[in-house]
Scaffold this active site. Sequence first.
Site, mmCIF file in Angstrom:
data_model
loop_
_atom_site.group_PDB
_atom_site.id
_atom_site.type_symbol
_atom_site.label_atom_id
_atom_site.label_comp_id
_atom_site.label_asym_id
_atom_site.label_seq_id
_atom_site.Cartn_x
_atom_site.Cartn_y
_atom_site.Cartn_z
ATOM 1 N N ARG A 67 0.819 -1.206 0.000
ATOM 2 C CA ARG A 67 0.000 0.000 0.000
ATOM 3 C C ARG A 67 0.862 1.270 0.000
ATOM 4 O O ARG A 67 0.441 2.308 -0.502
ATOM 5 C CB ARG A 67 -0.941 -0.012 1.211
ATOM 6 N N TYR A 69 -11.364 22.158 -11.402
ATOM 7 C CA TYR A 69 -11.898 20.861 -11.847
ATOM 8 C C TYR A 69 -13.123 20.499 -10.999
ATOM 9 O O TYR A 69 -13.046 20.511 -9.769
ATOM 10 C CB TYR A 69 -10.764 19.849 -11.692
ATOM 11 N N ASP A 82 -2.835 22.585 -9.214
ATOM 12 C CA ASP A 82 -3.078 21.484 -10.146
ATOM 13 C C ASP A 82 -2.356 21.844 -11.443
ATOM 14 O O ASP A 82 -2.769 22.737 -12.176
ATOM 15 C CB ASP A 82 -4.585 21.308 -10.378
ATOM 16 N N LYS A 95 -3.318 11.722 -17.220
ATOM 17 C CA LYS A 95 -3.351 12.475 -18.470
ATOM 18 C C LYS A 95 -2.039 12.341 -19.239
ATOM 19 O O LYS A 95 -1.750 11.298 -19.809
ATOM 20 C CB LYS A 95 -3.667 13.931 -18.195
#
Length: 392
Positions: free
Chosen positions: A54, A107, A179, A204
């Site tokens: 994890r 966003y 961002d 992206k």
Amino acid sequence: MKQDTTVVHSGRDPQRFDGVVNVPAYRASTVTFPTVADLKRKHAIRFETTYYGRYGTPTTAALEEAVAALEGATHCAATSSGMGAVAGALLTFLKQGDHLLMVDTVYWPTRKFCDVFLKNFGVETTYYDPLIGAGIAALIRPNTKIVYCESPGSHTFQVQDIPAIAGEAHAKGALVLLDNTWASPLFFEPFSKGVDVSIQAATKYIVGHSDAMLGTISVRQRDWFLAIKDTLGSFGYATGSEEAFLGLRGLRTLSARLERHQRSALAVATWLQSQPEVERVLYPALPDDPGHALWTRDFTGASGLFGVLLKAGTEEQVAHMLDHMTLFAMGYSWGGYESLVIPTRGAIERTATQWTHQGPSLRLHIGLEDPADLIADLRAGLDRLGEKALDQ
């Protein structure tokens, strides 16, 4: 090293893997230890070593090292998606009673996270005009911990004056989070502009092939990195090794792809400006865009994502235009090799500012196809828009 060299060589150590060029994809949950002492030692530094799946594997660590080098950071934490990076960063630095200044062009899922989840956690969010610049000082309160930026903004692509905002935020003790997905660190160097925490939806442009979900958070302070990794691990925002491997694969060609995305996008955007159905193209690389001066000052390039405002058209007419595109597919996300289009009318939510355009709007991502073919597809679509209008 120059960025084009860094993007190829960072996060790689072929001799560690018998000369193999790429870091292998470690499929791991459990990591074993030979002694109790070794287990305790690794637990103490678990965010900076291979301790449990994890928290990351050697594949994850290689991606983090590579992205940090490219962004000009000292540390990077990878996570399971761009939204995971946004949420993980905000949850690390905010607590009950804190105040967050959030750009109004953010966003949409980030807006929802603030309005629903952060609100439930006792964090107050105030949205601000993306063009506020140094005027942000008037909105900063004693309990304002973060000023969050996204430049250019989602759907409408306003460019923010990040250095001016950062100067005022730091003067009053607030951190600046950005961002940086649209430009990537190749076209915008966040830390040289005053940003404290740089966030990317690596889904992206870093992945670049529309086949993996990934997010990154980069910082220049080790204690922030450790706090971020602790948050990500505690909320279960784990990065899969296959996804980290695909992020590393995409990273190696990022410079070449972005150059092509930019060149083709500029060609398509310039053509769209001359079409009678188009009111305006929202792309800061265009000389007549309102954000062009700031973009020229702070950015070294533009990606393939931009907006288009149409003069007129009903939802039915726009659907007739888009339903029959041959090269532009309709789908969320962007940054892959393929060209995409979505209608954005009704998806532009503003609370601090007003969005006054009444006609339809589109968001285009220009992929790696020949721009002449993309232009032909768009021209045929605009013709269908007109045909549907005549039918009515």
